[in-house]
Design an enzyme around this catalytic site. Structure first.
Site, short mmCIF file in Angstrom:
data_model
loop_
_atom_site.label_atom_id
_atom_site.label_comp_id
_atom_site.label_asym_id
_atom_site.label_seq_id
_atom_site.Cartn_x
_atom_site.Cartn_y
_atom_site.Cartn_z
N GLU A 88 -4.90 13.38 9.40
CA GLU A 88 -5.81 13.01 8.50
C GLU A 88 -7.15 12.34 8.87
O GLU A 88 -7.28 11.33 9.45
CB GLU A 88 -5.18 11.79 7.72
N ASP B 276 -1.68 9.33 9.95
CA ASP B 276 -2.58 8.76 9.19
C ASP B 276 -3.93 8.27 9.87
O ASP B 276 -3.67 7.46 11.14
CB ASP B 276 -1.86 7.37 8.51
N HIS C 250 -2.06 12.02 -2.70
CA HIS C 250 -1.57 10.79 -3.26
C HIS C 250 -2.86 9.74 -3.39
O HIS C 250 -2.52 8.67 -4.01
CB HIS C 250 -0.49 9.94 -2.30
N ASP C 251 -3.97 10.06 -2.72
CA ASP C 251 -4.95 9.23 -2.68
C ASP C 251 -6.23 9.70 -3.95
O ASP C 251 -5.73 10.61 -4.52
CB ASP C 251 -5.83 9.14 -1.59
N ARG D 239 2.22 13.57 9.78
CA ARG D 239 1.08 13.75 9.35
C ARG D 239 0.44 12.30 9.76
O ARG D 239 1.07 11.35 9.50
CB ARG D 239 1.10 13.72 7.78
N ASP E 18 0.95 -1.38 0.11
CA ASP E 18 0.07 0.15 0.17
C ASP E 18 0.87 1.19 -0.07
O ASP E 18 0.76 2.11 0.89
CB ASP E 18 -0.95 -0.10 1.37
N ASN F 222 -2.59 3.15 12.77
CA ASN F 222 -3.71 2.55 12.91
C ASN F 222 -3.55 1.03 12.92
O ASN F 222 -4.14 0.30 13.44
CB ASN F 222 -4.93 3.21 11.97
N HIS F 223 -2.39 0.64 11.99
CA HIS F 223 -2.19 -0.51 11.64
C HIS F 223 -0.93 -0.93 11.39
O HIS F 223 0.17 0.07 11.24
CB HIS F 223 -3.09 -0.88 10.36
C1 NOJ Z 1 -4.85 6.80 4.36
C2 NOJ Z 1 -3.63 7.00 3.36
O1 NOJ Z 1 -3.56 8.34 2.70
C3 NOJ Z 1 -3.81 6.04 2.31
O2 NOJ Z 1 -2.95 6.10 1.19
C4 NOJ Z 1 -3.88 4.67 2.70
O3 NOJ Z 1 -4.04 3.55 1.81
C5 NOJ Z 1 -4.57 4.43 4.13
N1 NOJ Z 1 -4.51 5.61 5.06
C6 NOJ Z 1 -4.17 3.22 4.92
O4 NOJ Z 1 -3.08 3.47 5.46
#
Ligand code: NOJ
Length: 553
Positions: free
Chosen positions: A243, A201, A309-310, A199, A61, A103-104
């Site tokens: 975020e 997440d 980036h998303d 930042r 990811d 978070n993970h």
């Molecule tokens: C948010 C991030 O911006 C994204 O790119 C990511 O896939 C997810 N969190 C999981 O970490």
């Protein structure tokens, strides 16, 4: 001193190491490459760099699946290179923010490997398990379409584990005090290596309750205060940029009513409505979003952004508004991500039309908050829709017309460069734009300079001025006897507006911050402006001696 709150008026540049600059010819961007490009960033005028995850990771990811939080993935360099980088950034006055993904973890993380293989492992309770498949296992997916469940059976553990994101990203049990202590330790580690903050997440998921019995997670806001307190004790000027794609009603829970939680948050509400405004030429919903997100503690700040980036997430818009944005910016299903968002870069969405790109950027830099720009947007880079999912908008930086865009000496970059079409590197690159005074790059540099000369935007309070024209957004910022006015015409048609700016001392002069076209009030006491299609104007309110902000304030 209020001036110590550096993040209130920063200009943040977001980049992923792997696609920015490769120094050793292996096809992957790295810390040394970025370090060599710091003069470019300082020259552009940005004041902080936000690095996406670069820790050891299987990379399923794009690094948001971390396998060792205290490391640099060898593809990007070493911890030594990291410290060289933060030092070099500091010596140019640039601050460094990094992603904090807690978070993970990756399922390859030694914590998870230990937790799954032994019920008595000290890490077992760091994750979230269930003997039986929880009834809500097929709900709450963040990536619908590619993610079928939030609970996956692990044969080794003989139990189901919870994962808000992909199945290879098991959630940490963030309510566990040991996990919380570890999160602080990770922050402390990177602070010591020279970063100014994180930042963070997926914040709502970090603080949401987790477990098989949880049907509707509730946020444990106290956790945010503990994170902040720890940071401030360690290094007073470090920050967390959250975020948190949440509704405006809960913004203050995240910032803390006394400003004692998150320093900054991305303003997703404004982001989505801004794209609606660009798509429709109607500034109305954007104005509402600005009003809805106006309340915030004095020490808190919004991070304003266009693309990241998303995918461009449109989940907040009404159905008809969303359709409008899709129709304008992502009509082809291939440009969309499961009808949830758009996986394109800014410039192609705006047909590479510099007038509209300038309008978007002028808004980005003049909306309430601190602008965050994405690498490559300063030259109007494009996307590659042949790449899967979000990767379309993650191609290497285009530095020059040399092979592979000057990004790498390898002929096999790990992500292909954009070589063809109007956004291809042979004509769209930094080197070419440097030499052209009218280029987007040089324009952006001037815009950043102007933004720095207008700190009212970061510090001040704003009013949305009524103009009677649905396409026009007029914002006035006031701060300590200084005022700035930003006027934008989101529409494709020229409009004429009149602004009533008269105060007790009469109607002020408007000093154009980009040209010598200063404006006085008409006989009717109002300022009349003729705005061309997509026009943007920045004024300082007051006489000529206000051209530059009064420096005593
Ligand atoms: C948010 C991030 O911006 C994204 O790119 C990511 O896939 C997810 N969190 C999981 O970490």
């Amino acid at each position: 001193m209020i001036n110590d709150l550096w993040y209130k008026n920063a200009v943040i540049y977001n980049l992923a190491l792997g696609t920015f600059m490769d120094s050793d010819g292996d096809g992957v961007g790295d810390l040394r490459g970025l370090t060599r490009r710091l003069d470019y960033l300082a020259g552009l005028g940005v004041t902080a760099v936000w690095l996406q995850p670069f820790q050891i990771s299987p990379g399923r990811d794009d690094g948001y699946d971390v396998a060792d939080h205290y490391s640099v993935d060898p593809r990007y360099g070493t911890l030594g290179d990291f410290v060289e980088f933060t030092h070099a950034a500091k010596s140019r006055g640039l601050r460094v923010l990094i992603d904090l993904v807690v978070n993970h973890t990756s399922d390859q993380h030694p914590w998870f490997q230990s937790a799954r293989s032994d019920p008595n492992s000290p890490y077992r309770d760091w994750y979230v398990w269930s003997k039986k498949k929880p009834p809500n296992a097929n709900t709450g997916m963040v990536f619908p379409g590619v993610q079928k469940t939030t609970w996956t059976y692990d044969k080794v553990a003989r139990a189901y584990y919870f994962h808000r994101f992909y199945e290879f990203q098991p959630d940490l049990d963030t309510a566990n005090p040991e996990v919380q202590a570890e999160i602080l330790k990770i922050m402390g580690f990177w602070i010591q290596l020279g970063v100014s903050g994180f930042r963070m997440d997926a914040v709502p998921f970090i603080i949401g309750t987790k477990g098989a019995e949880v049907t509707k997670p509730t946020e444990q806001f106290g956790m945010l205060r503990r994170f902040r307190e720890f940071l401030q004790w360690r290094q007073g000027d470090s920050i967390i940029l959250a975020e948190a794609n949440v509704l405006p009603e809960t913004d203050l829970d995240y910032f803390g009513r006394d400003g004692d939680r998150m320093h900054m948050m991305f303003n997703f509400q404004v982001n989505q409505n801004l794209f609606y405004g660009l798509a429709s030429g109607d500034a109305g919903p954007l104005k509402e979003a600005l009003q809805a997100t106006k309340p915030r503690p004095a020490t808190a700040q919004w991070a304003v952004f266009l693309r990241n980036h998303d995918e461009l997430d449109l989940g907040r818009l009404e159905e008809s508004e969303r359709e409008r944005v899709f129709a304008a910016f992502g009509p082809d299903p291939d440009m969309q991500l499961y009808h949830r968002g758009i996986r394109r870069r800014l410039a192609p969405m705006l047909d590479g039309d510099q007038r509209r790109i300038e309008l978007a950027y002028s808004l980005l830099f003049s909306l309430p908050g601190t602008p965050v720009i994405r690498y490559g947007d300063e030259i109007g880079m494009g996307d590659d829709l042949r790449l899967p999912e979000r990767n379309a908008a993650r191609t290497p930086m285009q530095w020059s017309d040399e092979p592979q865009a000057g990004f790498t000496k390898s002929d096999r970059p790990h992500v292909p460069v954009i070589a063809e079409g109007p956004f291809g590197y042979p004509h769209l690159n930094v080197a070419a734009q440097r030499g052209d005074p009218a280029s987007l790059l040089n324009w952006t540099e001037r815009l950043i300079r102007m933004r720095k000369e207008a700190p009212e935007i970061g510090w001040g309070d704003f009013d949305v001025l009524e103009t009677g024209e649905p396409a026009v957004l007029a914002l006035r910022y006031s701060w300590r006897n200084n005022a700035v006015l930003a006027v934008h015409n989101l529409g494709a048609k020229p409009v004429e507006i009149a602004l009533d700016l008269a105060g007790p001392e009469g109607a002020p002069q408007l000093i154009d911050l980009r040209s010598a076209k200063h404006l006085s009030a008409h006989e009717d006491g109002r300022h009349h402006l003729l705005l061309e299609a997509y026009a943007y104007r920045w004024y300082r309110v007051g006489g000529l001696d206000y051209l530059l902000r009064r420096s005593d304030t």
